[in-house]
Design an enzyme around this catalytic site. Structure first.
Site, PDB file in Angstrom:
ATOM      1  N   LYS A  14       0.836  -1.214   0.000  1.00 35.64           N
ATOM      2  CA  LYS A  14       0.000   0.000   0.000  1.00 35.64           C
ATOM      3  C   LYS A  14       0.869   1.262   0.000  1.00 35.64           C
ATOM      4  CE  LYS A  14      -2.160  -1.143   3.867  1.00 35.64           C
ATOM      5  NZ  LYS A  14      -1.474  -2.420   4.209  1.00 35.64           N
ATOM      6  N   ARG A  89      -9.909   0.572   8.752  1.00 35.95           N
ATOM      7  CA  ARG A  89      -9.491  -0.781   9.110  1.00 35.95           C
ATOM      8  C   ARG A  89     -10.538  -1.526   9.907  1.00 35.95           C
ATOM      9  NH1 ARG A  89      -3.644   0.054   8.795  1.00 35.95           N
ATOM     10  NH2 ARG A  89      -2.577  -1.846   9.369  1.00 35.95           N
ATOM     11  N   ARG A 128      11.894  -6.112   5.361  1.00 35.66           N
ATOM     12  CA  ARG A 128      11.853  -4.680   5.646  1.00 35.66           C
ATOM     13  C   ARG A 128      12.293  -4.406   7.084  1.00 35.66           C
ATOM     14  NH1 ARG A 128       6.298  -1.547   5.303  1.00 35.66           N
ATOM     15  NH2 ARG A 128       5.976  -2.729   7.196  1.00 35.66           N
ATOM     16  N   ARG A 134      10.958  -0.342  12.223  1.00 31.68           N
ATOM     17  CA  ARG A 134       9.581  -0.503  12.708  1.00 31.68           C
ATOM     18  C   ARG A 134       9.520  -1.668  13.674  1.00 31.68           C
ATOM     19  NH1 ARG A 134       4.860   0.123   8.258  1.00 31.68           N
ATOM     20  NH2 ARG A 134       3.840  -1.220   9.793  1.00 31.68           N
ATOM     21  N   ARG A 146      -0.619  -9.307  13.343  1.00 35.13           N
ATOM     22  CA  ARG A 146      -1.184  -8.277  12.445  1.00 35.13           C
ATOM     23  C   ARG A 146      -2.077  -8.921  11.383  1.00 35.13           C
ATOM     24  NH1 ARG A 146       4.232  -5.569  10.784  1.00 35.13           N
ATOM     25  NH2 ARG A 146       3.039  -4.294   9.306  1.00 35.13           N
TER      26      ARG A 146
HETATM   27  P1  AP5 Z   1       4.706  -1.570   1.877  1.00 33.53           P
HETATM   28  O1  AP5 Z   1       4.475  -0.760   0.653  1.00 33.53           O
HETATM   29  O2  AP5 Z   1       5.319  -0.922   3.055  1.00 33.53           O
HETATM   30  O3  AP5 Z   1       3.356  -2.331   2.283  1.00 33.53           O
HETATM   31  P2  AP5 Z   1       2.149  -1.839   3.174  1.00 33.53           P
HETATM   32  O4  AP5 Z   1       0.928  -2.500   2.644  1.00 33.53           O
HETATM   33  O5  AP5 Z   1       2.143  -0.358   3.272  1.00 33.53           O
HETATM   34  O6  AP5 Z   1       2.551  -2.529   4.549  1.00 33.53           O
HETATM   35  P3  AP5 Z   1       2.524  -1.971   6.029  1.00 33.53           P
HETATM   36  O7  AP5 Z   1       3.404  -2.842   6.861  1.00 33.53           O
HETATM   37  O8  AP5 Z   1       2.755  -0.514   6.074  1.00 33.53           O
HETATM   38  O9  AP5 Z   1       1.046  -2.306   6.379  1.00 33.53           O
HETATM   39  P4  AP5 Z   1       0.302  -2.192   7.675  1.00 33.53           P
HETATM   40  O10 AP5 Z   1      -1.086  -2.066   7.190  1.00 33.53           O
HETATM   41  O11 AP5 Z   1       0.573  -3.266   8.659  1.00 33.53           O
HETATM   42  O12 AP5 Z   1       0.944  -0.909   8.381  1.00 33.53           O
HETATM   43  P5  AP5 Z   1       0.371   0.471   8.839  1.00 33.53           P
HETATM   44  O13 AP5 Z   1       1.486   1.413   8.889  1.00 33.53           O
HETATM   45  O14 AP5 Z   1      -0.842   0.833   8.077  1.00 33.53           O
HETATM   46  O15 AP5 Z   1       5.579  -2.843   1.441  1.00 33.53           O
HETATM   47  C1  AP5 Z   1       6.052  -3.759   2.402  1.00 33.53           C
HETATM   48  C2  AP5 Z   1       7.478  -4.222   1.998  1.00 33.53           C
HETATM   49  O16 AP5 Z   1       7.395  -4.940   0.780  1.00 33.53           O
HETATM   50  C3  AP5 Z   1       8.459  -3.052   1.745  1.00 33.53           C
HETATM   51  O17 AP5 Z   1       9.718  -3.425   2.184  1.00 33.53           O
HETATM   52  C4  AP5 Z   1       8.416  -2.891   0.214  1.00 33.53           C
HETATM   53  O18 AP5 Z   1       9.617  -2.385  -0.275  1.00 33.53           O
HETATM   54  C5  AP5 Z   1       8.175  -4.327  -0.247  1.00 33.53           C
HETATM   55  N1  AP5 Z   1       7.414  -4.404  -1.493  1.00 33.53           N
HETATM   56  C6  AP5 Z   1       6.389  -3.590  -1.887  1.00 33.53           C
HETATM   57  N2  AP5 Z   1       5.923  -3.972  -3.104  1.00 33.53           N
HETATM   58  C7  AP5 Z   1       6.644  -5.079  -3.468  1.00 33.53           C
HETATM   59  C8  AP5 Z   1       6.623  -5.926  -4.609  1.00 33.53           C
HETATM   60  N3  AP5 Z   1       5.756  -5.746  -5.618  1.00 33.53           N
HETATM   61  N4  AP5 Z   1       7.487  -6.967  -4.655  1.00 33.53           N
HETATM   62  C9  AP5 Z   1       8.377  -7.164  -3.616  1.00 33.53           C
HETATM   63  N5  AP5 Z   1       8.455  -6.385  -2.509  1.00 33.53           N
HETATM   64  C10 AP5 Z   1       7.593  -5.351  -2.433  1.00 33.53           C
HETATM   65  O19 AP5 Z   1      -0.110   0.130  10.342  1.00 33.53           O
HETATM   66  C11 AP5 Z   1       0.794  -0.173  11.368  1.00 33.53           C
HETATM   67  C12 AP5 Z   1       0.064  -0.250  12.700  1.00 33.53           C
HETATM   68  O20 AP5 Z   1      -0.494   1.037  13.004  1.00 33.53           O
HETATM   69  C13 AP5 Z   1      -1.125  -1.210  12.771  1.00 33.53           C
HETATM   70  O21 AP5 Z   1      -0.728  -2.529  13.080  1.00 33.53           O
HETATM   71  C14 AP5 Z   1      -1.971  -0.563  13.854  1.00 33.53           C
HETATM   72  O22 AP5 Z   1      -1.464  -0.864  15.130  1.00 33.53           O
HETATM   73  C15 AP5 Z   1      -1.778   0.918  13.601  1.00 33.53           C
HETATM   74  N6  AP5 Z   1      -2.778   1.472  12.675  1.00 33.53           N
HETATM   75  C16 AP5 Z   1      -2.548   2.034  11.454  1.00 33.53           C
HETATM   76  N7  AP5 Z   1      -3.690   2.430  10.880  1.00 33.53           N
HETATM   77  C17 AP5 Z   1      -4.676   2.115  11.758  1.00 33.53           C
HETATM   78  C18 AP5 Z   1      -6.087   2.263  11.723  1.00 33.53           C
HETATM   79  N8  AP5 Z   1      -6.716   2.791  10.658  1.00 33.53           N
HETATM   80  N9  AP5 Z   1      -6.799   1.812  12.799  1.00 33.53           N
HETATM   81  C19 AP5 Z   1      -6.193   1.273  13.869  1.00 33.53           C
HETATM   82  N10 AP5 Z   1      -4.851   1.095  13.963  1.00 33.53           N
HETATM   83  C20 AP5 Z   1      -4.107   1.519  12.909  1.00 33.53           C
HETATM   84 MG    MG Z   2       2.254   1.040   4.890  1.00 33.33          MG
END
Ligand code: AP5
Ligand code: MG
Length: 196
Positions: A14, A89, A128, A134, A146
């Site tokens: 994402k 979410r 990552r 992180r 997660r």
């Molecule tokens: P990346 O692009 O970072 O993927 P992502 O989907 O953004 O993954 P996240 O880990 O950020 O998702 P998340 O939903 O757990 O985290 P968030 O910050 O929202 O890619 C991942 C890796 O893969 C990278 O290294 C990238 O380079 C690689 N990659 C990408 N594309 C690729 C490809 N095509 N091929 C190979 N490799 C590739 O949330 C974190 C925490 O915050 C949650 O657990 C929760 O505690 C809290 N939180 C956030 N939002 C909320 C909410 N709305 N409500 C409640 N809690 C929340």
């Molecule tokens: Mg992300």
């Protein structure tokens, strides 16, 4: 306005795709994960509260996240549209978002969901975790937590938007550029439709 949700499990790409999409379409990137990590870095009370949930792979409470999004809207009044990443979410967050957008006389145009196998997701996140700093990426047990949270609390959000005929899946494996082309194709089709 043109508002888009990029949906998908942790590690589905994402953030990676959002960076390219906001540049191409001139949207404002609203990643609740990034906003929460900034609050933690700034050591705000909100950040301190959020950290304890994030470190364990749990969701931050809805009212905290919704309040944060509401105030982000207040600071970005004149925009072509938002790209939501990692939000909503829970169904409660989706309903709150629908209401907030209605007040702005707009709505979600499309929800694009990146589909990636769990095996590939774990590989990406552990990889990552070696460099991201992180806390929720370094430990496989937290990563699995997660996914469980995603499956229990976030997949019902897909149903919410399926009912509204806004949900569409996109293959999220392969090269970043190839996935970007598929996402752009889906967006361009939606942009050609009449919208508010
Ligand atoms: P990346 O692009 O970072 O993927 P992502 O989907 O953004 O993954 P996240 O880990 O950020 O998702 P998340 O939903 O757990 O985290 P968030 O910050 O929202 O890619 C991942 C890796 O893969 C990278 O290294 C990238 O380079 C690689 N990659 C990408 N594309 C690729 C490809 N095509 N091929 C190979 N490799 C590739 O949330 C974190 C925490 O915050 C949650 O657990 C929760 O505690 C809290 N939180 C956030 N939002 C909320 C909410 N709305 N409500 C409640 N809690 C929340
Ligand atoms: Mg992300």
């Amino acid at each position: 306005m043109f508002n888009l949700i990029l949906f998908g499990p942790p590690g589905s790409g994402k953030g990676t795709q959002s960076d390219k999409l906001v540049e191409k379409y001139g949207l404002i990137h609203l990643s609740t994960g990034n906003l929460l990590r900034q609050e933690i870095a700034d050591k705000t009370p909100l950040g301190l509260e959020a950290k304890s949930f994030m470190d364990k792979g749990q969701l931050v409470p809805d009212e905290v996240v919704i309040g944060m999004v509401d105030s982000y809207f207040d600071h970005h009044k004149d925009t072509k549209g938002f790209l939501f990443d990692g939000f909503p979410r829970t169904v409660a967050q989706a309903e709150a978002l629908d209401k907030l957008l209605k007040l702005k006389k707009t709505e979600i145009a499309a929800v694009l969901a990146l589909e990636v196998s769990e095996e590939e997701l774990v590989k990406r996140l552990l990889n990552r975790g070696k460099t991201s700093g992180r806390s929720d990426d370094t430990n496989e047990a937290v990563i699995r937590k997660r996914f469980a949270v995603y499956s229990n609390e976030t997949t019902p959000v897909a149903e919410h938007y399926r009912k509204a005929r806004k949900f569409q899946s996109v293959k999220g494996e392969g090269s970043v550029d190839h996935i970007f082309s598929s996402v752009c194709e889906a967006i361009d089709k939606k942009m050609r439709l009449p919208r508010v």
